[in-house]
Design an enzyme around this catalytic site. Sequence first.
Site, short mmCIF file in Angstrom:
data_model
loop_
_atom_site.label_atom_id
_atom_site.label_comp_id
_atom_site.label_asym_id
_atom_site.label_seq_id
_atom_site.Cartn_x
_atom_site.Cartn_y
_atom_site.Cartn_z
N THR A 215 0.81 -1.22 0.00
CA THR A 215 0.00 0.00 0.00
C THR A 215 0.83 1.26 0.00
O THR A 215 1.97 1.29 0.46
CB THR A 215 -0.87 0.10 1.27
OG1 THR A 215 -0.02 -0.13 2.36
CG2 THR A 215 -2.04 -0.81 1.21
N ARG A 246 14.44 4.50 -0.22
CA ARG A 246 13.49 5.07 -1.20
C ARG A 246 12.77 6.27 -0.57
O ARG A 246 12.28 6.20 0.55
CB ARG A 246 12.47 4.01 -1.60
CG ARG A 246 11.38 4.49 -2.58
CD ARG A 246 10.12 4.95 -1.88
NE ARG A 246 9.05 5.28 -2.82
CZ ARG A 246 7.90 5.84 -2.46
NH1 ARG A 246 7.66 6.15 -1.22
NH2 ARG A 246 7.00 6.12 -3.36
N GLY A 248 9.73 9.04 -1.25
CA GLY A 248 8.58 9.34 -2.10
C GLY A 248 8.45 10.83 -2.35
O GLY A 248 9.40 11.60 -2.20
N ASP A 249 7.25 11.24 -2.71
CA ASP A 249 7.00 12.65 -3.02
C ASP A 249 6.72 13.48 -1.77
O ASP A 249 6.89 14.70 -1.77
CB ASP A 249 5.82 12.79 -3.98
CG ASP A 249 4.54 12.21 -3.38
OD1 ASP A 249 4.61 11.15 -2.72
OD2 ASP A 249 3.47 12.81 -3.58
N THR A 269 -1.31 12.47 -2.45
CA THR A 269 -1.15 11.11 -1.94
C THR A 269 -1.16 10.17 -3.15
O THR A 269 -1.63 10.54 -4.21
CB THR A 269 -2.29 10.71 -0.97
OG1 THR A 269 -3.53 10.85 -1.65
CG2 THR A 269 -2.29 11.55 0.28
N GLY A 270 -0.66 8.97 -2.94
CA GLY A 270 -0.65 8.00 -4.04
C GLY A 270 0.77 7.72 -4.49
O GLY A 270 1.72 7.96 -3.74
N GLY A 272 4.02 8.15 -5.32
CA GLY A 272 4.83 9.36 -5.24
C GLY A 272 5.75 9.57 -6.43
O GLY A 272 6.02 10.71 -6.81
N1 ASP Z 1 2.84 9.40 -1.83
C1 ASP Z 1 3.38 8.52 -0.85
C2 ASP Z 1 4.70 7.99 -1.34
O1 ASP Z 1 4.88 7.79 -2.52
C3 ASP Z 1 2.52 7.37 -0.51
C4 ASP Z 1 1.04 7.62 -0.46
O2 ASP Z 1 0.60 8.72 -0.57
O3 ASP Z 1 0.26 6.69 -0.29
O4 ASP Z 1 5.53 7.70 -0.51
#
Ligand code: ASP
Length: 366
Positions: A215, A246, A248-249, A269-270, A272
């Site tokens: 997730t 790693r 993310g964004d 979100t999502g 990244g």
């Molecule tokens: N955007 C976040 C990432 O890529 C993860 C998420 O938003 O679910 O780390």
Amino acid sequence: MMNRREWLTSSAALAGAATAAAGQSGKGKKPIAISSPNGLAACAKAVQVMQAGGDTLDAVIAGVNILELDPNDTSVGYGGLPNEEGEVELDASVMHGPTRRAGSVAAIHGIKTPSKIAKLVMDHTTHVMLVGEGATKFAVAHGYQREDLLTEKARTAWLVWKESLRSPGGFNNWTSFDKNLRADAEPPFERLRESFPNVNEETLQWAWHMANHPTYGTINCLGLNEKGEISGVTTTSGLAWKIPGRIGDSPIIGAGLFVDPDVGGAGSTGVGELNIRVAGGHTIVEAMRRGVHPREAVLEALKRVSKLFNDDKPMLSKLGIEFYALRTDGEYAAGSLWKSTGDYQAFAVNDGGESRLEKPVFLYEK
Ligand code: ASP
């Protein structure tokens, strides 16, 4: 390009969002906070703090601290799902509109509330971003305890993931010879029951789901007070089972978060990696600077994400990303790449009293 049907559906969603947005607070009106859908309590807290005269950044940080400290939230802070080595690595960023400052930490270990450390970086250094061990040492220097962030629940999910991996020949070192040799004959979930006799069925089913669908989960929260001041925060444990290191964004200023006090703020979100490639937060704020409504601005960023894959919908259908935008006049919106019935088909809003979920606009419908 959207086909006509998608355009119509998304226009209908836009009309819904426009109605929802009408009459919202702006400068001189009531404080407002918006966030990803996991932020109902966070938005309520942020608005309470702003109503009591608190700073907009303190308000949104107090909001997201609820999730960071919640061991049952497996996507943010303490209790987050770990990297592939079983270590929880957190990312967070903050932007303070009134002073146009930013702070961020990435791949930080052992600290439950990375959003607070991002603010410390902003307040107590000349830097904007600290990563890894340096970020943890900085937090410890400021009196934070280095703690084990891996809960039993997250550790179980990690071990289940380890057990679910197989070489092309069907072997896995993280389970017994016996189970390796029986592997073809049994559905994999059955083997787990044997490996984790003390874990209840519900947790095991959840862990199995997480192992198979690593997730993403994050909270982005943006807050605007009655003076028209705006700040934002994004905090996450990032992608489950990620390669250590790693990032993310979420901690990237301009991607997972961007705030300009003259215009507004945006976050994401999502997946990244998609957002980093289009600098989504900045893209949205710049669109709003041109006078575009937040809902058009989030669609603009989503179209850029779509372009990364030449608008190839079968490819894009495997990806998810959401954007959130709040303008300093109180207009707001969220946008999702896909219309779906999942959790992310909503975002949280509070402008006093109870928080509510509202519908985002979307670019494509499956
Ligand atoms: N955007 C976040 C990432 O890529 C993860 C998420 O938003 O679910 O780390």
